[in-house]
Structure formats: C-alpha cells, structure tokens
Scaffold this motif. Structure first.
Motif, PDB file in Angstrom:
ATOM      1  N   VAL A  35      -6.353 -10.914  -4.683  1.00 11.28           N
ATOM      2  CA  VAL A  35      -5.440  -9.588  -4.506  1.00 11.28           C
ATOM      3  C   VAL A  35      -5.282  -9.092  -3.030  1.00 11.28           C
ATOM      4  O   VAL A  35      -6.686  -8.747  -2.299  1.00 11.28           O
ATOM      5  CB  VAL A  35      -5.701  -8.582  -5.020  1.00 11.28           C
ATOM      6  N   VAL A  36      -4.687  -9.026  -2.498  1.00 11.43           N
ATOM      7  CA  VAL A  36      -5.060  -9.380  -0.674  1.00 11.43           C
ATOM      8  C   VAL A  36      -3.158  -7.817  -0.587  1.00 11.43           C
ATOM      9  O   VAL A  36      -2.077  -7.358  -1.763  1.00 11.43           O
ATOM     10  CB  VAL A  36      -3.593  -9.726  -0.173  1.00 11.43           C
ATOM     11  N   THR A  37      -4.153  -6.391  -0.441  1.00 12.51           N
ATOM     12  CA  THR A  37      -3.485  -5.360  -0.273  1.00 12.51           C
ATOM     13  C   THR A  37      -4.427  -4.242   0.974  1.00 12.51           C
ATOM     14  O   THR A  37      -5.456  -4.629   1.793  1.00 12.51           O
ATOM     15  CB  THR A  37      -3.473  -3.949  -1.538  1.00 12.51           C
ATOM     16  N   THR A  38      -3.682  -3.591   0.748  1.00 12.05           N
ATOM     17  CA  THR A  38      -3.939  -2.068   1.750  1.00 12.05           C
ATOM     18  C   THR A  38      -6.003  -1.419   1.467  1.00 12.05           C
ATOM     19  O   THR A  38      -5.871  -1.762   0.256  1.00 12.05           O
ATOM     20  CB  THR A  38      -3.649  -0.788   2.325  1.00 12.05           C
ATOM     21  N   HIS A  68      -8.808  -8.968  -0.408  1.00 12.10           N
ATOM     22  CA  HIS A  68      -9.083  -9.489   1.179  1.00 12.10           C
ATOM     23  C   HIS A  68      -7.969  -7.802   1.385  1.00 12.10           C
ATOM     24  O   HIS A  68      -6.545  -7.361   1.010  1.00 12.10           O
ATOM     25  CB  HIS A  68      -7.962 -10.310   0.607  1.00 12.10           C
ATOM     26  N   GLU A  69      -8.387  -7.348   2.310  1.00  7.72           N
ATOM     27  CA  GLU A  69      -7.511  -5.946   2.752  1.00  7.72           C
ATOM     28  C   GLU A  69      -7.157  -6.783   4.147  1.00  7.72           C
ATOM     29  O   GLU A  69      -7.038  -6.742   4.821  1.00  7.72           O
ATOM     30  CB  GLU A  69      -9.009  -4.846   3.432  1.00  7.72           C
ATOM     31  N   ARG A  70      -5.436  -6.077   4.248  1.00  3.23           N
ATOM     32  CA  ARG A  70      -4.954  -5.813   5.137  1.00  3.23           C
ATOM     33  C   ARG A  70      -3.288  -5.452   4.423  1.00  3.23           C
ATOM     34  O   ARG A  70      -3.111  -4.580   4.168  1.00  3.23           O
ATOM     35  CB  ARG A  70      -4.537  -7.813   4.737  1.00  3.23           C
ATOM     36  N   GLU A  71      -3.298  -5.424   6.394  1.00  4.87           N
ATOM     37  CA  GLU A  71      -2.142  -4.055   6.727  1.00  4.87           C
ATOM     38  C   GLU A  71      -0.727  -5.115   6.397  1.00  4.87           C
ATOM     39  O   GLU A  71      -0.052  -6.387   6.779  1.00  4.87           O
ATOM     40  CB  GLU A  71      -1.773  -3.473   7.579  1.00  4.87           C
ATOM     41  N   LEU A  72       0.102  -4.777   5.082  1.00  2.00           N
ATOM     42  CA  LEU A  72       1.062  -5.664   5.064  1.00  2.00           C
ATOM     43  C   LEU A  72       2.408  -4.986   4.984  1.00  2.00           C
ATOM     44  O   LEU A  72       3.155  -6.418   5.474  1.00  2.00           O
ATOM     45  CB  LEU A  72       0.778  -5.927   2.673  1.00  2.00           C
ATOM     46  N   GLY A 122       0.892  -1.144   0.067  1.00  8.96           N
ATOM     47  CA  GLY A 122       0.142   0.125  -0.119  1.00  8.96           C
ATOM     48  C   GLY A 122       0.722   1.507   0.422  1.00  8.96           C
ATOM     49  O   GLY A 122       0.342   2.425   0.407  1.00  8.96           O
ATOM     50  N   HIS A 123       2.172   0.900   0.076  1.00  5.95           N
ATOM     51  CA  HIS A 123       3.073   2.698   0.178  1.00  5.95           C
ATOM     52  C   HIS A 123       3.066   3.113  -1.666  1.00  5.95           C
ATOM     53  O   HIS A 123       3.773   2.979  -2.310  1.00  5.95           O
ATOM     54  CB  HIS A 123       4.588   2.192   0.002  1.00  5.95           C
ATOM     55  N   GLY A 124       2.085   3.923  -1.580  1.00  3.54           N
ATOM     56  CA  GLY A 124       2.603   4.484  -3.022  1.00  3.54           C
ATOM     57  C   GLY A 124       1.115   3.968  -3.902  1.00  3.54           C
ATOM     58  O   GLY A 124       0.417   2.841  -3.627  1.00  3.54           O
TER      59      GLY A 124
END
Length: 76
Positions: free
Chosen positions: A34-37, A59-63, A8-10
């Motif tokens: 897709v797993v991302t913020t 799927h929303e997760r802090e990666l 999720g960095h940019g």
C-alpha cells in the motif's frame, strides 16, 4: 503482488480501499503493498486487523498535490 495507491485526501478513500484489501487477503495469498501518505498510513496501521497488517507492506509517499477547498462544494 498487489499494489494499492491510496490518496491521503481524507479517510474515505482509505476506508473503502482497506475493505477491498481485507476481502482480497481472505481470498488469495497476495503480497500486498500500500502506497499512501504518512497521515493515511497511520490510519491504516490503527484500523487493520493484526493478521492482515502483518501481510501488508506500506510505503509512505506524497501521491497527489491535493486541492484547496473553500467548502465541501467549492474549490479554488
């Protein structure tokens, strides 16, 4: 099945990853996850074509913990 973890960095990582996923979607019949913020997921939802989006599960997760940046060339 194919799973892509997108930081999720940019949005640069997401933009490049989405191009790859779109190309793969056109080549094979993948079950794509897709797993991302949450923030990047919103970007993905607003960017992908509907026919591709219907075949992708997000799927929303802090990666990652991220990195504090002072500027584009300096980090803490």
């Amino acid at each position: 099945k194919l799973c892509s973890y997108v930081t999720g960095h940019g949005y640069g990582h997401a933009t490049r990853s989405l191009k790859i996923l779109e190309a793969l979607f056109g080549q094979q019949d993948f079950d794509i996850h897709v797993v991302t913020t949450a923030k990047t997921n919103q970007f993905i939802q607003s960017t992908l074509h509907t026919d591709v989006l219907e075949n992708i599960t997000t799927h929303e997760r802090e990666l990652d913990s991220g990195k504090l940046e002072i500027s584009a060339l300096q980090s803490v």
